[in-house]
Design a protein around this motif. Structure first.
Motif, PDB file in Angstrom:
ATOM      1  N   PRO A 184      58.607  82.302 117.904  1.00  0.00           N
ATOM      2  CA  PRO A 184      58.289  81.492 119.084  1.00  0.00           C
ATOM      3  C   PRO A 184      56.824  81.066 119.081  1.00  0.00           C
ATOM      4  O   PRO A 184      55.956  81.730 118.510  1.00  0.00           O
ATOM      5  CB  PRO A 184      58.602  82.442 120.250  1.00  0.00           C
ATOM      6  N   THR A 186      54.653  81.192 121.373  1.00  0.00           N
ATOM      7  CA  THR A 186      53.752  82.162 122.000  1.00  0.00           C
ATOM      8  C   THR A 186      53.280  83.209 120.995  1.00  0.00           C
ATOM      9  O   THR A 186      52.111  83.623 121.027  1.00  0.00           O
ATOM     10  CB  THR A 186      54.455  82.850 123.177  1.00  0.00           C
ATOM     11  N   GLU A 187      54.176  83.654 120.101  1.00  0.00           N
ATOM     12  CA  GLU A 187      53.779  84.648 119.099  1.00  0.00           C
ATOM     13  C   GLU A 187      52.811  84.061 118.088  1.00  0.00           C
ATOM     14  O   GLU A 187      51.864  84.733 117.651  1.00  0.00           O
ATOM     15  CB  GLU A 187      55.022  85.199 118.393  1.00  0.00           C
ATOM     16  N   PRO A 218      55.855  76.483 126.649  1.00  0.00           N
ATOM     17  CA  PRO A 218      57.282  76.193 126.437  1.00  0.00           C
ATOM     18  C   PRO A 218      57.836  76.973 125.253  1.00  0.00           C
ATOM     19  O   PRO A 218      57.125  77.280 124.289  1.00  0.00           O
ATOM     20  CB  PRO A 218      57.310  74.679 126.164  1.00  0.00           C
ATOM     21  N   HIS A 219      59.123  77.286 125.342  1.00  0.00           N
ATOM     22  CA  HIS A 219      59.779  77.993 124.237  1.00  0.00           C
ATOM     23  C   HIS A 219      60.054  76.995 123.113  1.00  0.00           C
ATOM     24  O   HIS A 219      60.722  75.982 123.305  1.00  0.00           O
ATOM     25  CB  HIS A 219      61.084  78.621 124.693  1.00  0.00           C
ATOM     26  N   CYS A 220      59.516  77.296 121.944  1.00  0.00           N
ATOM     27  CA  CYS A 220      59.677  76.411 120.793  1.00  0.00           C
ATOM     28  C   CYS A 220      59.459  77.244 119.541  1.00  0.00           C
ATOM     29  O   CYS A 220      58.496  78.019 119.465  1.00  0.00           O
ATOM     30  CB  CYS A 220      58.677  75.266 120.862  1.00  0.00           C
ATOM     31  N   LEU A 221      60.349  77.125 118.563  1.00  0.00           N
ATOM     32  CA  LEU A 221      60.195  77.849 117.307  1.00  0.00           C
ATOM     33  C   LEU A 221      59.240  77.099 116.385  1.00  0.00           C
ATOM     34  O   LEU A 221      59.240  75.871 116.342  1.00  0.00           O
ATOM     35  CB  LEU A 221      61.545  78.030 116.623  1.00  0.00           C
ATOM     36  N   GLN A 254      53.650  69.002 125.788  1.00  0.00           N
ATOM     37  CA  GLN A 254      55.041  68.591 125.615  1.00  0.00           C
ATOM     38  C   GLN A 254      55.215  67.187 126.175  1.00  0.00           C
ATOM     39  O   GLN A 254      54.893  66.921 127.335  1.00  0.00           O
ATOM     40  CB  GLN A 254      55.983  69.567 126.336  1.00  0.00           C
ATOM     41  N   ILE A 317      61.931  69.561 120.193  1.00  0.00           N
ATOM     42  CA  ILE A 317      62.367  70.684 121.038  1.00  0.00           C
ATOM     43  C   ILE A 317      63.881  70.654 121.120  1.00  0.00           C
ATOM     44  O   ILE A 317      64.455  69.692 121.597  1.00  0.00           O
ATOM     45  CB  ILE A 317      61.735  70.577 122.436  1.00  0.00           C
TER      46      ILE A 317
END
Length: 317
Positions: A184, A186-187, A218-221, A254, A317
């Motif tokens: 993710p 964030t990581e 936002p959640h995104c790989l 985004q 996304i």
């Protein structure tokens, strides 16, 4: 499939047969060919849920079998509907055999072309995977050596900071090497913060880092170790050569269905002999992994504007 069927009908219409109106032959051949092809595609569509677990080779042979089956059904029904049942049986059987033979030859040629296409595609995928593995194998030692150089620069004058750097490096590499290939956003940001803390020990007040992040992120790989190499490039080519240092700006935004991650840094003064070109290992690795992860929908672009070098990662996304 429709274009291929029309090409086959054209070949049949141009074949050396005794017929007065070749347009009529072309129309009949087109009608039969399209009925056969669309019926085959329709059957494959109806069976799609049952065929999800089949291998591509089994699917190809099944498609050939369905092609022959629909050819038999269409030609037989057409023979009866056109009132040709009064013709001798040998003519009907011969027509069915000829149509089956044409379908078999066309199907086998299609399977051969498909097999060649599939093998070429597999080779291209394997080559891309090998390239990505090579880039990944290069970026991690590249990052390690640069960080160890930072530790070596601190070990005599600031041993306490050098010890903290090595502990941070151990935690950083544990996360980078043991984690998945995609994490993710964030990581990856947290991983980049750890690296910036390491480099801040060496540059001190010369390096200013400004974050611009949405709340929440936002959640995104994103591929592991993708932002960090770009920040490393910004430090290596923007901050380190400049006696006054500079600012690094990291922004996440985004826009509709795209995520933009921008890393920008001040450029060294014009004409500076300390300007470096580098090997672009981090940039090329990140670009290749982003494109591979997104199937070409994502990218990494660079530009220079208003005395700053700007690198942007674009992810769907």
């Amino acid at each position: 499939m429709i274009l291929a069927g029309e090409a086959l009908a054209a070949i049949l219409a141009l074949s050396p047969v005794t017929i007065q109106d070749r347009l009529v032959l072309f129309g009949l051949a087109s009608l039969v060919t399209q009925l056969v092809l669309l019926s085959t595609l329709g059957l494959l569509y109806l069976l799609r849920h049952q065929l999800n677990s089949w291998s591509t080779q089994r699917l190809a042979w099944l498609a050939l079998a369905l092609l022959l089956l629909t050819t038999l059904l269409v030609v037989t029904l057409g023979w009866e509907l056109l009132g040709m049942e009064q013709q001798p049986d040998d003519d009907g059987h011969l027509l069915v055999l000829r149509c089956l033979g044409l379908a078999l030859v066309a199907g086998l040629l299609t399977l051969l072309s498909y097999q060649n296409h599939w093998q070429a595609r597999q080779l291209a995928v394997r080559a891309k995977q090998a390239e990505l593995e090579a880039l990944r194998a290069r970026i991690r030692p590249h990052f390690l050596f640069n960080t160890l150089n930072t530790g070596a620069a601190l070990v005599h004058g600031r041993p306490g900071d050098a010890e903290r750097l090595l502990l941070d490096l151990a935690d950083l590499f544990r996360a980078a090497l043991s984690g998945p290939q995609e994490v993710p956003l964030t990581e990856e940001i947290a991983l980049t913060r750890r690296y910036i803390e390491i480099e801040a020990l060496r540059f001190g007040a010369r390096m200013h880092v400004r974050w611009q992040l949405p709340d929440p992120v936002p959640h995104c790989l994103i591929p592991t170790l993708s932002i960090q190499p770009l920040v490393e490039n910004a430090i290596h080519h923007g901050i380190e050569p400049s006696p006054e240092g500079g600012e690094i700006h990291i922004a996440v935004a985004q826009r509709q269905s795209l995520m933009h991650i921008t890393i920008s840094n001040d450029l060294p003064p014009p004409g500076s002999q300390a300007r470096r070109t580098g090997h672009k290992i981090g940039l090329e690795s990140t670009r290749a992994r982003v494109q591979a992860m997104t199937g070409g929908a994502g990218d990494v672009t660079t530009l220079q504007q208003n005395g700053r070098h700007i690198t942007t990662i674009t992810l769907p996304i």
